[in-house]
Design an enzyme around this catalytic site. Structure first.
Site, short mmCIF file in Angstrom:
data_model
loop_
_atom_site.label_atom_id
_atom_site.label_comp_id
_atom_site.label_asym_id
_atom_site.label_seq_id
_atom_site.Cartn_x
_atom_site.Cartn_y
_atom_site.Cartn_z
N LYS A 134 0.84 -1.21 0.00
CA LYS A 134 0.00 0.00 0.00
C LYS A 134 0.87 1.26 0.00
O LYS A 134 0.58 2.23 -0.70
CB LYS A 134 -0.94 -0.02 1.22
CG LYS A 134 -2.01 -1.11 1.11
CD LYS A 134 -2.79 -1.36 2.41
CE LYS A 134 -3.64 -2.62 2.26
NZ LYS A 134 -4.47 -2.93 3.43
N GLN A 148 -4.64 -1.51 9.56
CA GLN A 148 -4.54 -2.85 8.97
C GLN A 148 -5.12 -3.89 9.93
O GLN A 148 -4.82 -3.91 11.12
CB GLN A 148 -3.06 -3.16 8.66
CG GLN A 148 -2.83 -4.47 7.94
CD GLN A 148 -3.39 -4.49 6.52
OE1 GLN A 148 -3.51 -3.46 5.86
NE2 GLN A 148 -3.73 -5.66 6.03
N ASP A 208 -11.26 2.47 3.97
CA ASP A 208 -11.63 1.05 3.87
C ASP A 208 -13.15 0.89 3.78
O ASP A 208 -13.64 -0.19 3.46
CB ASP A 208 -11.18 0.30 5.13
CG ASP A 208 -9.81 -0.34 4.99
OD1 ASP A 208 -9.49 -0.82 3.90
OD2 ASP A 208 -9.07 -0.36 6.00
N1 GUN Z 1 -6.74 -6.92 6.11
C1 GUN Z 1 -7.08 -7.69 5.04
N2 GUN Z 1 -7.72 -6.95 4.12
C2 GUN Z 1 -7.80 -5.70 4.61
C3 GUN Z 1 -8.35 -4.48 4.12
O1 GUN Z 1 -8.93 -4.41 3.04
N3 GUN Z 1 -8.20 -3.41 4.93
C4 GUN Z 1 -7.59 -3.46 6.13
N4 GUN Z 1 -7.52 -2.36 6.85
N5 GUN Z 1 -7.07 -4.57 6.62
C5 GUN Z 1 -7.18 -5.68 5.86
#
Ligand code: GUN
Length: 273
Positions: free
Chosen positions: A43, A87, A110
């Protein structure tokens, strides 16, 4: 495909920067989960490519709920931060729900906050969750219109399955959601014109469960017993049936991350107003 979305977001980010607005994503990771570290690094790398500023907050495993809440509140109040991503999964001693509920909805890239989830339900939203939105973007790119089609979603998570069903419904699909308690899963998956699999079990869906000519979208990311990265679909048998099928890795994942960039640029635009 994801490259194209990222290019579009780079242009949008450049246009914002020309107006004095710098999109900025704050990424919070707690603890040492190896998969999470890989995702977060990806990311941050994407932000660099797109011209979005990124700030990584890598906190120790022992971080308390109060410390994490304080950080989220500080980022909420910081006008130079456009979007906040915490995350998941968080270490077990932390209350994930309370953390998500603290993220300002207008910075929730998200789209996990209940206010944003509710807005998705009624089709009036600023942000869509990255993975289901990425799946819809792939369908659009390949000119696959869900209208009137039998769409089957395998998995009912808040992050993927449930919002995915809603997005397919918004685009006029006839949607069925299956899960671990579904009685005759194969009977349902065999009906699917569009099959989205997000059950979190390696190579769970096999070719015999897929209708000839179906579009198969594999959201899974698992390690098999040999340590190889595999999806939730057994690719070798499924590709013999499917008209389109996404590979793992390289299918949905890159598009998911591209949507995160899109949401961050959108957050910067919204919060500048
Ligand atoms: N962990 C697995 N997928 C995601 C996601 O799309 N966003 C976040 N914040 N954590 C994750």
């Amino acid at each position: 495909m994801a490259v194209k979305v990222k290019q579009q977001q780079k242009e949008a980010a450049d246009a914002l920067k020309a107006k004095g607005i710098t999109p900025c994503l704050a990424v919070v990771i707690v603890g040492e989960d190896p998969a999470s570290k890989v995702y977060v690094a990806g990311k941050i790398r994407d932000c660099g490519e797109v011209g979005i500023e990124s700030r990584e907050y890598a906190l120790p495993e022992a971080t308390t709920q109060e410390e994490l809440l304080a950080l989220v509140e500080k980022l909420n109040a910081d006008d130079t931060v456009s979007g906040i991503l915490v995350q998941l999964p968080l270490p077990k001693h932390l209350d994930e729900k309370a953390i998500i509920n603290t993220i300002a909805p207008n910075k929730d890239v998200d789209a996990f906050h209940p206010a944003n989830v509710g807005r998705i339900m009624i089709g009036d939203y600023d942000f869509l969750p990255c993975t289901p939105a990425g799946v819809m973007e792939l369908l659009k790119e390949y000119e696959i219109d869900p209208t009137g089609k039998e769409c089957v979603v395998v998995g009912r998570s808040n992050i993927v399955g449930k919002p995915q069903a809603m997005l397919l419904l918004h685009q006029n699909g006839t949607v069925t959601v299956c899960h671990s308690r579904t009685k005759d899963l194969k009977e349902v998956t065999l009906r699917a014109d569009i099959l989205v699999v997000a059950i979190g079990r390696g190579e769970f869906i096999t070719g015999d469960m897929i209708k000839e000519g179906a579009v198969v979208i594999d959201v899974g990311m698992n390690r098999n017993s040999a340590g190889k990265l595999v999806g939730d679909v057994e690719f070798s048998s499924a590709e013999k049936k499917a008209s389109y099928i996404t590979p793992v890795p390289g299918g949905v994942g890159p598009m998911t991350r591209a949507i995160l960039m899109k949401n961050t640029v959108k957050a910067a635009e919204l919060n500048a107003k």
